[in-house]
Design a protein around this motif. Structure first.
Motif, short mmCIF file in Angstrom:
data_model
loop_
_atom_site.label_atom_id
_atom_site.label_comp_id
_atom_site.label_asym_id
_atom_site.label_seq_id
_atom_site.Cartn_x
_atom_site.Cartn_y
_atom_site.Cartn_z
N GLU A 32 13.07 -6.14 21.83
CA GLU A 32 11.66 -5.72 22.51
C GLU A 32 11.77 -4.16 22.46
O GLU A 32 12.71 -3.51 21.96
N THR A 33 10.52 -3.71 22.89
CA THR A 33 10.32 -1.99 22.87
C THR A 33 10.56 -1.59 24.41
O THR A 33 10.18 -2.21 25.29
N LEU A 34 11.54 -0.57 24.43
CA LEU A 34 11.76 0.11 25.65
C LEU A 34 11.10 1.04 25.96
O LEU A 34 10.58 1.96 25.13
N GLN A 35 10.65 1.12 27.23
CA GLN A 35 9.67 2.57 27.50
C GLN A 35 10.31 3.35 28.78
O GLN A 35 10.67 2.57 29.74
N LEU A 36 10.45 4.57 28.49
CA LEU A 36 11.24 5.01 29.56
C LEU A 36 10.20 6.40 30.05
O LEU A 36 9.59 7.11 29.39
N SER A 37 9.91 6.46 31.36
CA SER A 37 8.94 7.64 31.85
C SER A 37 9.81 8.39 32.92
O SER A 37 10.62 8.17 33.51
N PRO A 38 9.45 9.68 32.51
CA PRO A 38 10.13 10.87 33.33
C PRO A 38 9.49 10.99 34.71
O PRO A 38 8.44 10.26 34.97
N GLN A 39 10.24 11.73 35.70
CA GLN A 39 9.55 11.74 37.06
C GLN A 39 8.50 12.59 36.86
O GLN A 39 8.40 13.65 36.19
N PRO A 40 7.57 12.70 37.53
CA PRO A 40 6.41 13.50 37.86
C PRO A 40 6.63 14.65 37.71
O PRO A 40 7.54 15.32 38.52
N THR A 92 18.85 -2.72 20.65
CA THR A 92 19.85 -3.73 20.25
C THR A 92 20.95 -3.43 21.16
O THR A 92 20.70 -2.49 22.02
N ALA A 93 21.98 -4.02 21.35
CA ALA A 93 23.06 -4.00 22.21
C ALA A 93 23.76 -2.58 22.04
O ALA A 93 24.45 -1.96 22.81
N ALA A 94 23.78 -2.02 20.75
CA ALA A 94 24.12 -0.85 20.37
C ALA A 94 23.47 0.23 20.98
O ALA A 94 24.03 1.44 20.68
N ASP A 95 22.15 0.04 21.48
CA ASP A 95 21.42 1.23 22.05
C ASP A 95 21.65 1.01 23.59
O ASP A 95 21.20 1.96 24.33
N ALA A 116 20.65 -3.69 26.78
CA ALA A 116 19.66 -4.62 25.84
C ALA A 116 20.62 -6.00 25.93
O ALA A 116 21.72 -5.72 25.55
N ILE A 117 20.04 -7.12 26.70
CA ILE A 117 20.81 -8.29 26.27
C ILE A 117 20.27 -9.44 25.31
O ILE A 117 18.89 -9.30 25.33
N GLU A 118 20.83 -10.36 25.18
CA GLU A 118 20.36 -11.51 24.23
C GLU A 118 20.31 -12.40 25.10
O GLU A 118 20.49 -12.72 26.39
#
Length: 263
Positions: A32-40, A92-95, A116-118
């Protein structure tokens, strides 16, 4: 002087405590796609730097550094320079690592620990020790399945069609008593944040109850009657065949006698 020194020491300790990194654990399904948001931030963003561990992942600086992605993140990463939001596809788990961000040359205190888990594996109920049988006093049932890449998991057990009950681990101990022998099957379930799977039912202690004496006598009578009826049917068929053969022989004899008299 001592009071003043103590005040400033306390102020420094409080400042260190407030600025200490805040680690946020986040789980994501493999693929799946990971989304990371910084603090405002209060001002307009003019530079963004995301890191993967201690390595550069993506960076951008207005009028200085064009939007750039590094190493294995090229081709599957998108950085929004207006908001600082980072998206990484096909995780992936490598990330799995700690991700940090620097906005407008200021390293933010929040860090993202990504895992990231299966999906959980298909479990199987195994009996231990291997010598365990319906004559054993007690046995252990183990919900087997490789969960090394499934992250935190939970185990559940069920008797027949009853309710699922959570267990502390993947093993339960059962005693071979009358109550257990009335249970036809045990099933186990493994569950994580994104999936759950169940085993096929199993029970080494289940014994099929023998029929009662009335049923046995009834069954014996039915079997005996069936045998007698089959014997009578065969005998009746034999009598009919013999009768017709005799009739045919008698008819043939009469015809030969008539021919002899005529001569």
């Amino acid at each position: 002087m001592e009071t003043s020194a103590a005040f400033w020491l306390l102020a420094v300790l409080l400042l260190v405590g407030f600025t200490q990194a805040q680690t946020v654990e986040e789980y994501i399904r493999v693929g799946e796609t990971l989304q990371l948001s910084p603090q405002p931030v209060s001002e307009q963003i003019y530079s963004v730097v995301w890191k993967y561990g201690k390595y550069l992942l993506a960076e951008w600086a207005k009028d200085q550094i064009p939007l750039t992605y590094y190493s294995k993140f090229k081709g599957r990463t998108t950085l929004n320079s207006d908001t600082g939001v980072l998206e990484i596809g096909d995780m992936t788990a490598a990330d799995n690592e700690v991700y940090t961000v620097e906005i407008n040359n200021q390293v933010q205190s929040r860090v993202h620990k990504i895992m990231a888990i299966e999906d959980v594996p298909q479990p199987e109920v195994e009996v231990k020790p291997l010598s365990c049988s319906s004559t054993s006093e007690r046995c252990k049932l183990v919900c087997e399945g490789d969960v090394s890449k499934a992250g935190p998991v939970e185990y559940f057990w069920k008797k027949d069609d009853g309710e699922w009950a959570r267990s502390e681990g993947n093993t339960v101990e059962i005693i071979n008593d009358e109550e257990t022998r009335r249970v036809e099957t045990f099933s186990c379930r493994i569950k994580n944040r994104f999936s759950e799977k169940e085993s096929n039912p199993s029970n080494v202690f289940y014994r099929i109850k023998p029929a009662n004496s009335d049923d046995l006598h009834c069954g014996l009578w039915v079997t005996t009657l069936g045998a007698v009826m089959r014997s009578l049917a065969i005998l009746a068929l034999f009598v009919v065949v013999v009768y017709f053969l005799c009739q045919k022989l008698q008819t043939g004899c009469k015809c030969r006698k008539s021919d002899d008299d005529a001569v």
